[in-house]
Design an enzyme around this catalytic site. Sequence first.
Site, PDB file in Angstrom:
ATOM      1  N   VAL A  46      44.030  37.194  46.678  1.00 59.46           N
ATOM      2  CA  VAL A  46      44.988  37.616  45.651  1.00 59.46           C
ATOM      3  C   VAL A  46      44.479  38.859  44.932  1.00 59.46           C
ATOM      4  CG1 VAL A  46      46.176  36.945  43.515  1.00 59.46           C
ATOM      5  CG2 VAL A  46      45.883  35.272  45.354  1.00 59.46           C
ATOM      6  N   CYS A  47      43.178  38.922  44.701  1.00 55.60           N
ATOM      7  CA  CYS A  47      42.576  40.013  43.913  1.00 55.60           C
ATOM      8  C   CYS A  47      42.932  41.411  44.413  1.00 55.60           C
ATOM      9  CB  CYS A  47      41.065  39.839  43.823  1.00 55.60           C
ATOM     10  SG  CYS A  47      40.569  38.289  43.032  1.00 55.60           S
ATOM     11  N   PRO A  48      42.833  41.698  45.720  1.00 58.34           N
ATOM     12  CA  PRO A  48      43.168  43.060  46.138  1.00 58.34           C
ATOM     13  C   PRO A  48      44.638  43.406  45.922  1.00 58.34           C
ATOM     14  CG  PRO A  48      42.718  41.698  48.058  1.00 58.34           C
ATOM     15  CD  PRO A  48      42.334  40.897  46.846  1.00 58.34           C
ATOM     16  N   LEU A  51      44.812  44.378  42.152  1.00 53.04           N
ATOM     17  CA  LEU A  51      44.167  45.656  41.844  1.00 53.04           C
ATOM     18  C   LEU A  51      44.941  46.824  42.435  1.00 53.04           C
ATOM     19  CD1 LEU A  51      40.417  44.651  42.224  1.00 53.04           C
ATOM     20  CD2 LEU A  51      41.839  44.666  40.164  1.00 53.04           C
TER      21      LEU A  51
END
Length: 187
Positions: A46-48, A51
Amino acid sequence: MSLIGKQVEPFSLQAFKNGEFLTVTEENFKGNWTVLCFYPADFTFVCPTELEDLQEQYETLKGMDVEIYSCSSDTHFTHKAWHDHSEAIGKLEYAMIGDPAHKLINQFDVLDEEDGLAQRGTFIIDPDGVIQMMEINAGGIGRDASALIDKIKAAQYVRTNPGEVCPAKWKEDGKTLKPSLDLVGKI
């Protein structure tokens, strides 16, 4: 205990930005608006997407006098490696703060103690270094960076127009309220 209205406390951490390592301190959060986005870890799922979504709003936010910083418990070296190997992260133009000792993560109370990782916390900090907005999502719920634009515009409006407040769903140039005895029970 809420962090709203609290001054960002002193810190000094290493970050990666545009091919360089740099030191970020609380002083970087002064003089302009800041979005500080905590996320669990590099090389995840999920993080990329979050960002990269922040990057897609970066020019708009910069035009509003806002700087973005992301932060996880990874090191600045890991941020560089991720930047060099991920198409999504390779696009980032804002600083990625490394916080392996959890200094900033603890200051903003976003440590998931069970995992030792940061939670998905988003903070808006005013030009004086004071926290004006915070939002923390569960690990599986990604954020939408476009939602920050109206929140920042409202915070900027309230800062420059003392005595006025922005109602729900307020948009720039929308109607504001002036709290007074005359409004009690009429909204």
